[in-house]
Design a protein around this motif. Structure first.
Motif, mmCIF file in Angstrom:
data_model
loop_
_atom_site.group_PDB
_atom_site.id
_atom_site.type_symbol
_atom_site.label_atom_id
_atom_site.label_comp_id
_atom_site.label_asym_id
_atom_site.label_seq_id
_atom_site.Cartn_x
_atom_site.Cartn_y
_atom_site.Cartn_z
ATOM 1 N N LEU A 153 0.831 -1.200 0.000
ATOM 2 C CA LEU A 153 0.000 0.000 0.000
ATOM 3 C C LEU A 153 0.867 1.252 0.000
ATOM 4 O O LEU A 153 0.638 2.191 -0.779
ATOM 5 N N TRP A 162 -5.443 -2.079 0.844
ATOM 6 C CA TRP A 162 -6.106 -2.015 2.140
ATOM 7 C C TRP A 162 -6.945 -3.267 2.389
ATOM 8 O O TRP A 162 -7.026 -3.768 3.520
ATOM 9 N N THR A 186 -0.777 -0.287 12.817
ATOM 10 C CA THR A 186 -1.139 0.352 11.542
ATOM 11 C C THR A 186 -1.402 1.843 11.727
ATOM 12 O O THR A 186 -0.910 2.677 10.951
ATOM 13 N N TRP A 199 -4.342 8.604 4.225
ATOM 14 C CA TRP A 199 -5.257 7.461 4.218
ATOM 15 C C TRP A 199 -6.289 7.550 5.343
ATOM 16 O O TRP A 199 -7.396 7.015 5.214
ATOM 17 N N HIS A 204 -11.065 3.810 3.178
ATOM 18 C CA HIS A 204 -10.452 2.496 2.949
ATOM 19 C C HIS A 204 -9.971 1.805 4.229
ATOM 20 O O HIS A 204 -10.248 0.605 4.419
ATOM 21 N N PRO A 205 -9.230 2.462 5.128
ATOM 22 C CA PRO A 205 -8.795 1.731 6.325
ATOM 23 C C PRO A 205 -9.945 1.272 7.192
ATOM 24 O O PRO A 205 -9.882 0.204 7.824
ATOM 25 N N ALA A 208 -11.516 -1.715 5.564
ATOM 26 C CA ALA A 208 -10.622 -2.858 5.779
ATOM 27 C C ALA A 208 -10.813 -3.427 7.182
ATOM 28 O O ALA A 208 -10.791 -4.648 7.381
#
Length: 510
Positions: A153, A162, A186, A199, A204-205, A208
């Motif tokens: 990533l 992700w 993370t 991010w 996205h995170p 995920a």
């Protein structure tokens, strides 16, 4: 920090090619297969095997991946010691391939990859758990896979990574609850590396993370069905068991890690920790270094803090040490251009680790090895199981119904594994005490009126005051003794009692 091209490239220390890395991984995998075929089964390994006899969404002690792999490996090669231990060899092969891929993607330095793999495979910690099945196997594999996805990533800037990270994160939780530490790892990594902070403002995170929770949902469902027993056992009950400040537990942790990592690699890891922290404080640590340093720091700080109030287990720091060893070797290799003597130091250091590994491997081949205290935890149980098989055959011929139990889930698991038909055994749940996963195994039949064969030993955790059992049976008598010796020393004494007229199973947690 010097790159691979700036490191010395003499005839005595040329960068290895990909084939050398391949043969290194293949060689250690063959060594672990040999150990899996020759080293005795340990009680905790037998305990994990018992889980595989009753496939479930999860289990009391840990999530299910370790048990699933044991079930698969024993289905393929048979329910033997090799079959059980093969599960760990598969996971460790996966670690090595991921180590090689991750390190090459991080720095593109085959020399660092080769020496890191050699060092890690020479440590007792990663070698022992490379053929000893436990939940640490799947945890390590998916811990590394998550870090690799995070690096892809970072390197590509493509959001799709992700979702691979989320999948691997959830699978790490299915291996062991300690995978949850990857969440703060993370977040801290994204905050520490300015180019990655954007991010946090994207969906996205968080998506995920939802994916990880979906993957983990079978464990959540199992806990919902069993009053959150497993999550409580690994969280609130662990905290509740912590005693007052006891620095001896910290000293014990330091000593055990010094031994299992091997003294030289322990020093390399501390060097890596020091160099990484100094670079972080000077703000000269690169993104690769941040990823490895943070992945090591969080488990290291957490379990070191725990060790001041409770006994931290030897395997809890497995996710931490490998990254520090890599950082330490990177700092060491960077010095070779100005200090060629460091190469001799590296070779002698890894040689000492290899010598210790070989010595312990050879000792493991000695049957019934007499060791101080209760360090030999495996001897005698196979012979005891054979003797119990004879006794049960005699009792069955007289029309008696029988079952086998012991005061410890560990010895019960070995007896279960080694009896001729691998018929189910019981543990301290028979007389109303908690027995971890044994409390949650199905109870297929009523044992009332049956004859119980109690198995105890001279190990403290497998002994019992017989008076405690008298309310549960009409008569108890010792009928056999099994003794194991080696080098003219007693290794284990196991006693078998006939307990007639069982009055019924006490009500326990379901």
């Amino acid at each position: 920090m010097p790159t691979a091209s700036s490191l010395p490239n003499t005839g005595t220390f040329a960068a290895p090619d990909g084939r050398a890395i391949f043969w290194l991984i293949a060689g250690f995998t063959l060594l672990r297969l040999l150990m899996a075929a020759t080293v005795p089964l340990l009680p905790q390994e037998a305990y994990y095997w018992t889980w595989s006899r009753f496939p479930d969404l999860s289990y009391f002690d840990h999530p299910p991946l370790a048990s699933y792999m044991i079930g698969l490996s024993t289905a393929v090669v048979g329910s033997t010691v090799f079959g059980v231990k093969l599960a760990a060899v598969v996971w460790s092969l996966g670690w090595n391939l991921l180590w090689a891929k991750l390190l090459q993607d991080l720095w593109g330095d085959r020399r660092l990859t080769f020496w890191s793999l050699l060092a890690l495979n020479l440590s007792l910690l990663y070698e022992f758990y490379g053929f000893g099945p436990s939940p640490d196997g799947p945890l390590m594999f998916f811990w590394l896979a998550t870090l690799w996805a995070l690096w892809r990533l970072s390197a590509t800037g493509q959001a799709r990574w992700w979702y691979l990270a989320g999948l691997c994160l959830g699978l790490s939780w299915l291996g062991k609850y300690a995978g949850a530490l990857l969440v703060p790892v993370t977040v801290l990594y994204l905050l520490a590396v300015p180019r990655q902070r954007h991010w946090l403002a994207t969906p996205h995170p968080y998506l995920a993370l939802l994916l990880a929770l979906a993957v983990f949902s079978p464990v959540i469902l199992w806990n919902m069905q069993h009053d959150w027993a497993s999550i409580a056992f690994q969280s609130s009950r662990r905290v509740g068991e912590m005693d007052r400040f006891k620095p001896r537990f910290f000293l014990l942790l330091v000593f055990t890690q010094f031994v299992v990592l091997t003294p030289y690699l322990f020093w390399v890891a501390l060097r890596g920790l020091g160099s990484g922290v100094r670079a972080a404080l000077r703000r000269t640590l690169d993104a690769q270094g941040w990823l490895l340093l943070l992945s090591a720091l969080l488990p290291l700080l957490l379990f070191t803090a725990v060790s001041f109030r409770a006994n931290s287990k030897v395997n809890w720091l497995m996710p931490a040490w490998w990254a520090l060893v890599v950082l330490g070797l990177r700092a060491l290799l960077a010095q070779l251009s100005t200090q060629p003597a460091k190469l001799r130091q590296l070779r002698w250091g890894l040689g000492s680790s290899a010598a210790l590994l070989l010595a312990l491997g050879a000792a493991a081949q000695v049957p019934n090895l007499p060791l101080p205290g209760d360090l030999n935890i495996w001897s005698g149980w196979k012979e005891a199981a054979a003797r119990i098989d004879q006794i049960e055959a005699e009792l069955h011929a007289q029309g008696q119904k029988t079952f086998v139990f012991s005061p410890s889930y560990k010895s019960s698991s070995l007896l279960w594994f080694y009896n001729a038909g691998q018929d189910r055994t019981y543990a301290q749940d028979i007389y109303g005490e908690r027995a971890l996963q044994y409390d949650y195994f199905p109870r297929p039949d009523d044992l009332r009126g049956a004859t119980g064969l109690l198995v105890t030993s001279d190990m403290p955790q497998t002994g019992i005051d017989i008076a405690k059992l008298r309310p549960y049976f009409t008569h108890i008598e010792r009928i056999a003794v099994v003794e194991s010796t080696q080098l003219q020393q007693d290794t284990r004494r196991i006693e078998i009692y006939r307990c007639t007229g069982y009055r019924g199973h006490p009500k326990g947690p379901r």
